[in-house]
Design a protein around this motif. Structure first.
Motif, short mmCIF file in Angstrom:
data_model
loop_
_atom_site.label_atom_id
_atom_site.label_comp_id
_atom_site.label_asym_id
_atom_site.label_seq_id
_atom_site.Cartn_x
_atom_site.Cartn_y
_atom_site.Cartn_z
N ARG A 547 10.21 -26.93 67.60
CA ARG A 547 10.17 -27.38 68.99
C ARG A 547 9.25 -26.48 69.83
O ARG A 547 8.59 -26.95 70.76
CB ARG A 547 11.58 -27.34 69.58
N LEU A 548 9.25 -25.18 69.50
CA LEU A 548 8.45 -24.23 70.26
C LEU A 548 7.05 -24.07 69.69
O LEU A 548 6.28 -23.22 70.15
CB LEU A 548 9.16 -22.88 70.31
N GLY A 549 6.73 -24.88 68.66
CA GLY A 549 5.39 -24.86 68.08
C GLY A 549 5.07 -23.57 67.35
O GLY A 549 3.91 -23.13 67.33
N GLN A 550 6.08 -22.96 66.75
CA GLN A 550 5.88 -21.68 66.08
C GLN A 550 6.17 -21.79 64.59
O GLN A 550 6.96 -22.64 64.14
CB GLN A 550 6.76 -20.60 66.69
N ASP A 551 5.55 -20.91 63.82
CA ASP A 551 5.81 -20.81 62.40
C ASP A 551 7.22 -20.28 62.19
O ASP A 551 7.65 -19.34 62.87
CB ASP A 551 4.79 -19.84 61.79
N PRO A 552 8.01 -20.85 61.24
CA PRO A 552 9.40 -20.43 61.05
C PRO A 552 9.56 -18.94 60.73
O PRO A 552 10.51 -18.30 61.21
CB PRO A 552 9.88 -21.29 59.88
N TYR A 553 8.66 -18.41 59.93
CA TYR A 553 8.73 -16.97 59.61
C TYR A 553 8.45 -16.13 60.85
O TYR A 553 9.20 -15.21 61.19
CB TYR A 553 7.77 -16.63 58.47
N ARG A 554 7.36 -16.42 61.54
CA ARG A 554 6.99 -15.61 62.70
C ARG A 554 8.01 -15.76 63.84
O ARG A 554 8.28 -14.81 64.58
CB ARG A 554 5.59 -15.97 63.17
N PHE A 555 8.58 -16.94 63.96
CA PHE A 555 9.62 -17.16 64.97
C PHE A 555 10.81 -16.24 64.70
O PHE A 555 11.32 -15.57 65.62
CB PHE A 555 10.05 -18.63 64.93
N ARG A 556 11.25 -16.19 63.45
CA ARG A 556 12.36 -15.30 63.11
C ARG A 556 11.99 -13.85 63.37
O ARG A 556 12.79 -13.06 63.91
CB ARG A 556 12.75 -15.49 61.63
N ARG A 557 10.79 -13.47 62.95
CA ARG A 557 10.37 -12.08 63.12
C ARG A 557 10.39 -11.69 64.60
O ARG A 557 10.77 -10.56 64.94
CB ARG A 557 8.97 -11.90 62.53
N THR A 558 10.03 -12.60 65.47
CA THR A 558 9.99 -12.32 66.91
C THR A 558 11.39 -12.09 67.47
O THR A 558 11.60 -11.19 68.30
CB THR A 558 9.32 -13.49 67.66
#
Length: 736
Positions: A547-558
């Protein structure tokens, strides 16, 4: 502890020439201890408390009541007040003992202790807590034995103990003299021996702990020499099986042909017990034939009216409403269903019982032997001191052997027929009438705006989990130490709140459990609440990222809260080559989980081109448990959690039909076979990040559930909501 007094550890001669070290109870509890030796207190913030902390707190008063002996031939024996069910605990504990005693590992024998009521809450195996709770006490016990051996050698050689060293099971002097431990065992057992102190080694000096080590029981298992319950040679114990009701919890009304069955070849007894009709015979074959011939009229059970659709509707209706209204805020809503699941250990439920008029003796694989002993004694009308319960290594558990129903049933049959019995549950018995992981329904809402997650709500409704095996008493005993909000919760909610936590900065985060009584026999299943709850959350994390247009890995890392969490996630992504191009119908998935002071990330690749045979083809798991005692055992634990996740996410579950599971064997309960396992599995054990180990046994399932579901979603373009994903009845059920 830097200065152990002679009052803290009692050393006594058991049978010369043997050194036996045990922690003394009684008066020593009143001896003032240094600040770092007091009973631990819990951290105040609720998100820092886990179930393992409660176990350690409850067991602290008896944590040192361990038994270790050094024999004249140098053999070291340690009595382990826990159960070995294949998790590698005996190997890890042997490593701790060998490390502190500077002994070869093959000289250490770890033996399972009988039920010991004096241990109170300190003999229950569960909640990934055995190594966490035993790490310090085992090391201190072994260090004390080492100090006594050194003191005995110093007295014989007229040297100061500080001038002596230990290595390879020997005491060594600076002038070149050396002698094996066995030569000092008798002298070291002298209570008059002066010992100045015993200090476990710091982690930096470990030579064995932290090194990948093969299981001490591996050869015995693969050669058939390992003895399980039904391998024991108990004189006079005859084979026994039980005819069970056609619905869960059904009762015996009458047996029409008991006399005719007793006359069948080899049959010795036909007796009615609360769980069914037991047949005792000369051989298991004869017992099974006689069981099949029984004509029994059955009474109803408490779940006869329940089938999958009814249960699912009850759970959905019981799920509390979400508190945060979406209004105009963008949000992700999701609901999930998880089916009942069998524990399915390779060794079915079994026990040997010898009940006499004035005493009883029981053998079984038991993870809560103290409660088993107390319950069996009450059932038999015997004083607890007249009941001996032997803990036997078991062939798997996953939570199943927290319950002792097989041991209790064997005791009832033995009393009824007046002879020792060797009780075996068949595979159908175990699958249909054993405990099972509760079915659950999940409702999740996450709101977001401007690249931030504002709130994350998770409401869970679950079939009621039965905790009448000692774990409830542990939580009750430590409830006063819990913070407000947990300390006033129900038992199940307390367990839920101390195991299920979000690792992400997701604004206002709430997680809540509601239980629904069903009459279906349930029990803790590996990862208890976390497997489903955190698995579902990790699916929503992927959908939030999209939904936020982010990669699943990088989203978690953030959004992960700590550097330690991010390090594990980064390692899994790097080693698994996250983001690589894959064929259509194939995809990667990633997920994270933290529990029991440990953390893990799992990356999987899935091939869903054939929807009838979806397969996980690769898995990369990074795991941080603080201080890993045996990295090889840790790798096995994580691989086992992966297989559990593959099984229950893709195909393995129990269909409930009019009060009974339809599945009755491995051919029907679709656990992952070798052909279903990934061709490549890599487990990366992170370097030690602390001085104490975290939990590992249940750690591996939740992240793997999320990773598999996320890979499936990306490969198929769907949103998985009901698990297992492939849940058809593709078999003909056995007769009831």
């Amino acid at each position: 502890m830097t200065g152990q007094s002679r009052r803290t550890f009692l050393t006594y001669l058991v049978a010369a020439p043997t050194l036996a070290v045990a922690t003394r109870a009684g008066a020593d509890a009143l001896v003032p201890q240094p600040a770092h030796a007091v009973i631990p207190t819990l951290p105040a913030p609720a998100d820092l408390i886990d179930l393992g902390d409660l176990f350690i707190l409850a067991g602290a008063p008896t944590a040192g009541l361990l038994l270790l002996t050094v024999e004249a031939d140098g053999t070291i024996r340690f009595r382990l007040p826990r159960e070995e069910v294949g998790q590698g605990l005996t190997t890890a504990v042997a490593m701790l003992v060998a490390e502190e005693l500077d002994s070869p590992l093959d000289r250490v024998r770890v033996e399972l202790d009988d039920a010991r009521p004096e241990l109170l809450f300190n003999q229950l195996t569960g909640s990934s807590n055995s190594i966490r709770s035993l790490y310090d006490p085992v090391r201190r016990c072994a260090a004390t034995a080492r100090a006594r051996l050194v003191a005995a050698a110093a007295a014989r050689w007229n040297l100061a103990p500080s001038r002596l060293t230990t290595a390879n099971g020997t005491v060594r002097a600076p002038d070149g003299r050396s002698a094996p431990y066995g030569e000092f065992a008798e002298a070291a057992a002298d209570p008059a021996l002066i010992v100045l102190g015993a200090t476990p080694k710091p982690a930096a000096e470990h030579a064995l702990v932290g090194r990948p080590t093969s299981r001490v029981d591996a050869r015995a298992m693969v050669t058939g020499r390992q003895q399980y319950t039904l391998d024991l040679d108990v004189p006079g114990a005859k084979p026994c099986v039980v005819r069970r009701p056609p619905t869960l919890g059904g009762t015996v009304v009458s047996v029409a042909n008991a006399a005719a069955v007793r006359a069948m070849p080899g049959v010795l007894h036909v007796v009615t017990v609360p769980t069914g009709v037991a047949v005792v015979a000369e051989t298991f074959g004869q017992a099974l034939d006689a069981r099949a011939a029984l004509r029994v009229t059955w009474g109803p059970g408490p779940a006869d009216h329940l089938s999958d659709d009814v249960i699912r509707a009850k759970l959905r209706a019981a799920t509390p409403p979400l508190l945060v209204p979406p209004l105009l805020t963008p949000h992700v809503d999701a609901e999930f269903d998880f089916a009942f699941v069998s524990h399915a250990p390779l060794e079915t439920n079994c026990a040997v019982a010898d009940v006499r008029a004035d005493r009883a003796e029981i053998w079984s694989g038991l993870k809560s032997p103290i409660v088993a002993r107390q319950t069996i004694a009450a059932e038999l009308g015997l004083p607890v001191g007249k009941v001996t319960v032997h803990v036997v290594q078991a062939g798997g558990s996953f939570g199943r052997r927290l319950f002792f129903d097989g041991a209790l049933e064997a005791a009832r049959v033995s009393k009824a027929c007046g002879r020792p019995v060797r009780l075996m549950w068949t595979r159908v018995d175990d699958t249909r009438h054993g405990r099972m992981r509760p079915a659950t329904h999940h409702r999740i809402r996450a709101t977001y705006a401007l690249g931030e997650v504002l709130s994350f709500e998770h409401r869970v409704a679950a079939a009621e989990t039965d905790f009448r095996h000692g774990l409830g008493e542990i939580v009750t005993a430590t409830a006063a130490h819990l913070p407000l909000g947990i300390g006033n919760a129900t038992l199940a909610q307390t367990l839920f709140l101390t195991t299920v936590k979000s690792p992400y900065h997701f604004g206002l985060t709430t997680q809540a459990l509601t239980e629904v009584p069903t009459g279906i026999p349930t029990g803790s299943w590996r990862s208890v609440y976390s497997a489903n709850t955190r698995g579902a959350e990790e699916i929503v994390v992927d959908e939030l990222a999209a939904r936020l247009g982010q990669d699943p890995y990088r989203f978690r890392r953030t959004f992960l809260k700590t550097a330690a969490q991010r390090a594990v996630l980064e390692r899994a992504a790097a080693e698994g080559d996250w983001g690589r191009t894959m064929p259509a119908g194939c995809a990667q998935g990633i997920a994270f989980h933290e529990e029991y002071k440990s953390r893990t990330a799992c990356l999987v690749e899935i091939d869903a081109r054939d929807r009838e045979r979806v397969r996980v083809t690769k898995a990369v798991i990074a795991v941080d448990v603080g201080l890993p005692v045996n990295p090889r055992g840790l790798e096995a634990q994580m691989a086992g959690g992966l297989i559990d996740a593959i099984s229950t996410t893709l195909r393995a579950g129990l269909h409930i039909d009019k009060g009974l599971p339809m599945e009755g064997s491995y051919s029907q309960f679709h656990w992952a076979r070798q052909q279903d396992t990934p061709r490549e599995v890599r487990v990366i054990v992170m370097p030690a990040t602390g001085d104490e180990p975290g939990g590992a046994g249940e750690l591996g399932v939740p992240a793997a559930v999320g990773a598999i579901a996320n890979a499936y979603a990306r490969a198929t373009g769907t949103k998985p909501r009901s698990f297992p994903l492939d849940f058809d009845v593709d078999f003909t059920p056995y007769p009831r």
